[in-house]
Design an enzyme around this catalytic site. Structure first.
Site, PDB file in Angstrom:
ATOM      1  CB  CYS A  82      -0.921  -0.004   1.217  1.00  0.00           C
ATOM      2  SG  CYS A  82      -1.948   1.469   1.346  1.00  0.00           S
ATOM      3  CB  CYS A 117      -6.754  -0.745   7.179  1.00  0.00           C
ATOM      4  SG  CYS A 117      -6.268  -0.749   5.426  1.00  0.00           S
TER       5      CYS A 117
END
Length: 341
Positions: free
Chosen positions: A95, A190
């Protein structure tokens, strides 16, 4: 912190304490701060009101970008594919390189900002080239997660929290009367609301092969429910009866190999998808150390680069899971890293 030039900074805002204190530190140093938030999953979308409230308390503007498609293609799908093939990927590493810093950099260009900043606990140093270095607070250090950032990103990156202890940041938040000052830190992946990565992977259509648990000699110990449920070093949830404490030591095809703990450490790992800082030259006279996963110990090592393949030979043997990143440090400075084969 970087010396002020034009003083315009695009700051990645999360809605949490760390990025909020980053903002205060940047403003106190004289920078003009512009907030930016990425919606990468449904949980990030639900967090938007909190982010807007935080920006209002900080008296900064906030721009919000929906990057869920980019996040899905660059993080979620590779994560699911890797686990279904028996690897243990680190989605935060992906990410940071493919989505978070890319989006923040693009936003900074749109507003003609001179710098970008985030609330990561790490430092950027300029020593005839830019390097990520460990944070002052070793218990919070996130340099491992940032090893894939390019020189283009590092040359404009400010990481204010790299010079602070987490306890100091918490106290600054309390004194600032921020509404999020007592919020708990996020710990889990997440984009997974359930605390079961295999269930999530299956829910989006990815499945690993089923097969057998075997010992190091190939003897069958029982059946397993699919390789996506297991990772090297795992002990819990195996469902195998034994008078020994068994751990996953290897995933080979459809077999999950179980061994005692003394059989887990490795003397070397080979890396793929390698990143080497162009301003560092490996030398046999240097003392290197490496991490084989986030929040784990450093291990003394000797990196060897041959025919563009990087191999790490360890002085003290770690447990290393294929798919995780191994990151090499010279002192406190990140000099290279890659994905463990």
């Amino acid at each position: 912190m970087k010396p002020i030039l034009d003083g315009k900074v695009a700051l990645g805002i999360s809605g949490g304490v760390d990025s909020a204190i980053c903002c205060n530190l940047l403003k106190a140093a004289g920078y003009e701060v512009f907030g930016f938030y990425c919606i990468m999953s449904d949980s990030h979308l639900a967090n938007v009101p909190k982010v807007r409230k935080t920006a209002e308390e900080l008296s900064i503007s906030i721009d919000i970008a929906d990057v869920r498609n980019e996040f899905k293609n660059n993080v979620i799908i590779p994560f699911a594919e890797s686990y279904s093939r028996g690897f243990t990927p680190n989605p935060c590493v992906l990410c940071n390189e493919k989505v978070k810093f890319k989006s923040l950099s693009e936003y900074s260009e749109q507003i003609s900002a001179d710098y970008i900043a985030t609330g990561h606990y790490a430092r950027v140093i300029n020593d005839n080239g830019y390097f990520i270095a460990t944070a002052r607070d070793s218990s919070k250090d996130q340099s491992y997660m940032l090893y894939r950032l390019s020189q283009q990103v590092l040359s404009r990156l400010i990481l204010p929290l790299g010079e602070y202890l987490k306890s100091e940041v918490t106290e600054m938040a309390r004194l600032s009367n921020l509404s999020n000052a007592s919020d708990p830190e996020s710990q889990d992946i997440c984009f997974i609301d359930i605390n079961d990565h295999a269930e999530f992977i299956n829910s989006i259509g990815y499945y690993g092969v089923k097969g057998n648990f075997v010992d190091s000699d190939g003897r069958i110990l029982g059946e397993h429910k699919g390789i996506e449920h297991y990772t090297v070093g795992q002990r819990r949830g195996l469902g195998v009866s034994s008078d020994k404490r068994l751990y996953v030591s290897k995933i080979s095809g459809s077999n999950v190999v179980l061994s005692e703990i003394e059989d887990l450490p490795v003397s070397e790992v080979k890396l793929t998808d390698t990143i080497i800082n162009p301003f560092h030259k490996f030398s046999g006279n240097n003392h290197y150390r490496a991490k084989t996963r986030y929040s784990k110990n450093f291990y003394g090592c000797r990196p060897k680069l041959r025919d563009n393949e990087l191999t790490i030979y360890f002085d003290d043997k770690p447990v290393a899971a294929p798919g995780q990143s191994a990151v090499i440090y010279w002192g406190d400075v990140v000099v290279a890293g890659g994905i463990i084969k």
